[in-house]
Write a protein that holds these residues in place. Sequence first.
Motif, PDB file in Angstrom:
ATOM      1  N   ARG A  95       0.847  -1.199   0.000  1.00 51.36           N
ATOM      2  CA  ARG A  95       0.000   0.000   0.000  1.00 51.36           C
ATOM      3  C   ARG A  95       0.879   1.244   0.000  1.00 51.36           C
ATOM      4  NH1 ARG A  95      -5.445  -0.732   0.425  1.00 51.36           N
ATOM      5  NH2 ARG A  95      -5.910  -2.899   0.958  1.00 51.36           N
TER       6      ARG A  95
ATOM      7  N   HIS B 226      -0.900  -1.166  -4.419  1.00 47.22           N
ATOM      8  CA  HIS B 226      -0.090  -1.034  -5.632  1.00 47.22           C
ATOM      9  C   HIS B 226       0.506  -2.383  -6.036  1.00 47.22           C
ATOM     10  CE1 HIS B 226      -0.343   3.236  -5.040  1.00 47.22           C
ATOM     11  NE2 HIS B 226       0.525   3.503  -6.013  1.00 47.22           N
TER      12      HIS B 226
ATOM     13  N   GLN C 227       5.191  -0.197  -8.736  1.00 47.54           N
ATOM     14  CA  GLN C 227       4.924   1.251  -8.647  1.00 47.54           C
ATOM     15  C   GLN C 227       3.590   1.656  -9.267  1.00 47.54           C
ATOM     16  OE1 GLN C 227       8.051   0.469  -7.281  1.00 47.54           O
ATOM     17  NE2 GLN C 227       9.033   0.989  -9.216  1.00 47.54           N
ATOM     18  N   CYS C 228       2.770   0.674  -9.661  1.00 42.41           N
ATOM     19  CA  CYS C 228       1.503   1.016 -10.317  1.00 42.41           C
ATOM     20  C   CYS C 228       0.332   0.897  -9.347  1.00 42.41           C
ATOM     21  CB  CYS C 228       1.238   0.074 -11.487  1.00 42.41           C
ATOM     22  SG  CYS C 228       2.417   0.244 -12.830  1.00 42.41           S
ATOM     23  N   SER C 229      -0.481   1.938  -9.278  1.00 45.31           N
ATOM     24  CA  SER C 229      -1.667   1.913  -8.428  1.00 45.31           C
ATOM     25  C   SER C 229      -2.705   0.965  -9.047  1.00 45.31           C
ATOM     26  CB  SER C 229      -2.224   3.331  -8.304  1.00 45.31           C
ATOM     27  OG  SER C 229      -3.639   3.300  -8.308  1.00 45.31           O
ATOM     28  N   LEU C 230      -3.231   0.068  -8.235  1.00 49.08           N
ATOM     29  CA  LEU C 230      -4.234  -0.872  -8.759  1.00 49.08           C
ATOM     30  C   LEU C 230      -5.545  -0.149  -9.066  1.00 49.08           C
ATOM     31  CD1 LEU C 230      -3.633  -4.097  -6.618  1.00 49.08           C
ATOM     32  CD2 LEU C 230      -2.796  -3.556  -8.906  1.00 49.08           C
TER      33      LEU C 230
ATOM     34  N   ASP D 101      -5.656   2.847 -10.472  1.00 50.47           N
ATOM     35  CA  ASP D 101      -5.433   3.346 -11.840  1.00 50.47           C
ATOM     36  C   ASP D 101      -5.584   2.219 -12.861  1.00 50.47           C
ATOM     37  OD1 ASP D 101      -4.883   5.768 -10.739  1.00 50.47           O
ATOM     38  OD2 ASP D 101      -2.711   5.707 -11.098  1.00 50.47           O
TER      39      ASP D 101
ATOM     40  N   SER E 105       2.955  -9.168 -10.923  1.00 49.85           N
ATOM     41  CA  SER E 105       4.170  -8.389 -10.673  1.00 49.85           C
ATOM     42  C   SER E 105       5.364  -9.174 -11.205  1.00 49.85           C
ATOM     43  CB  SER E 105       4.324  -8.145  -9.169  1.00 49.85           C
ATOM     44  OG  SER E 105       5.682  -7.979  -8.826  1.00 49.85           O
TER      45      SER E 105
ATOM     46  N   ASN F 251      -8.787   0.739  -2.353  1.00 51.01           N
ATOM     47  CA  ASN F 251      -8.703   2.017  -1.621  1.00 51.01           C
ATOM     48  C   ASN F 251      -9.432   1.830  -0.292  1.00 51.01           C
ATOM     49  OD1 ASN F 251      -7.841   3.945  -3.934  1.00 51.01           O
ATOM     50  ND2 ASN F 251      -9.624   2.867  -4.741  1.00 51.01           N
TER      51      ASN F 251
ATOM     52  N   GLU G 298       7.163   0.915 -13.070  1.00 49.89           N
ATOM     53  CA  GLU G 298       6.085   1.888 -13.294  1.00 49.89           C
ATOM     54  C   GLU G 298       5.268   1.565 -14.537  1.00 49.89           C
ATOM     55  OE1 GLU G 298       8.191   5.527 -13.685  1.00 49.89           O
ATOM     56  OE2 GLU G 298       8.641   5.661 -11.542  1.00 49.89           O
TER      57      GLU G 298
END
Length: 416
Positions: free
Chosen positions: A5, A11, A14-17, A19, A32, A325, A392
């Motif tokens: 988190r 995440h 580096q990628c927000s889940l 997004d 990953s 979130n 990223e």
Amino acid sequence: MGFTRVDGVLHAEQCSLDDLAQKFSTPLYVYSKATLQQNYLDLDQAFDFIDHQICFAVKSNSNLAVLRVLAKLGSGFDIVTGGELARVLAAGGDPSKIVFSGLGKTEADITKALEVGIACFNVESYAELDRIEKVAARLGQQAPISLRVNPDVDAKTHPYISTGLKENKFGIPSDVVFETYQYAATLPHLDIIGIDCHIGSQLTETQPFEDALDRVIQMIEHLKGLGIQLKHIDIGGGLGVRYQDETPPSFSEYANSMRPALEKLGLKVYMEPGRSISALAGVLLTQVDLLKPTNHRNFAIVDAAMNDMIRPSLYEAWMDIQSVNHNTQVESKSWDIVGAICETGDFLGKQRELALTAGDYLAVMGAGAYGFVMSSNYNSRGRAAEIMVDGEQAHVIRERETIESLWENEHLLPEG
Ligand SMILES: *Cc1c(COP(=O)(O)O)cnc(C)c1O
């Protein structure tokens, strides 16, 4: 490691889940790359003490991009069908590091495997020995074989994923192992090179592995006396992961539990891990579609279902479900997280304490093994897209299936 988190948001690297779910829609498998690589390298290092080959069990996750990442690290592959063989070749896997397991290899599968030069066939019956002999004779080759023996040990796992008991369909029963080897030795186009055992999946203790190894080593010693010298031992796969509160051995505990016996034996070691490499390298993202609180149970109907992830329905598997979130708008309650398929068995998790609003994203953790590969089109649902995150960057490694594609191989009757 791969899933953490950042400011409360889950995440992948580096990628927000959040997004990724918005960009690629849901249901969505996200892997990953770093986790996959780290798991492979950790296991590889744990067996540094001996000549060994890791053969990733393709059936746990067969996406070409996943296979390629592992192939680049030197992984071999454990396959169970001609389809998996074709996948490994398409992904650039080295045929000389393939072991072919499974109890129903067809003549076509065997032919292809011999043509490309795989490392070994793990054979499970007399009938299969005859079939491989026949194909090898036709091709004028010597087929490298090992017998998958059934050591009759209790893997202490779910009955559907336990394979090493005498009532299971797998392997050569221990009371006929020697005669089967002796029979194989009479077949001129077979080259007997090894012995193999795989006792089950999601094992959370080292003892069953040690017990199976002991029995297999006794068999190897006895075979020597019969004039049959082996070059390798294949210890199978089956190492478990933590889905809930299990405490499976680490890679080094697993390796060290067998180290003294393997060092003494001195043969090359093959292994066939699937879940322990891929499970924790993936999540399944889903969106809460509708909330249906009742007086008895609260149901959250989500857009992923048993056709996307069947482990909870098939094996009564418990999988961790987390909000992507943190929802601060509502109180948390006990929810059954269910799909929209017309089956009572269609659920991802029951009685989970979560704060939910329709539209929230959820992540089913530990979904990298036996997830997408077991998905289906039941209820005419297209299969999910798959993404691999690399730092990223997020790459689409399988497109979401379109609805039209579901019937592209179907035909109406001639009268129309
Ligand atoms: C399924 C299977 C594996 C992999 O099992 P995991 O529990 O995923 O490690 C390895 N070998 C054989 C023969 C299998 O059937």
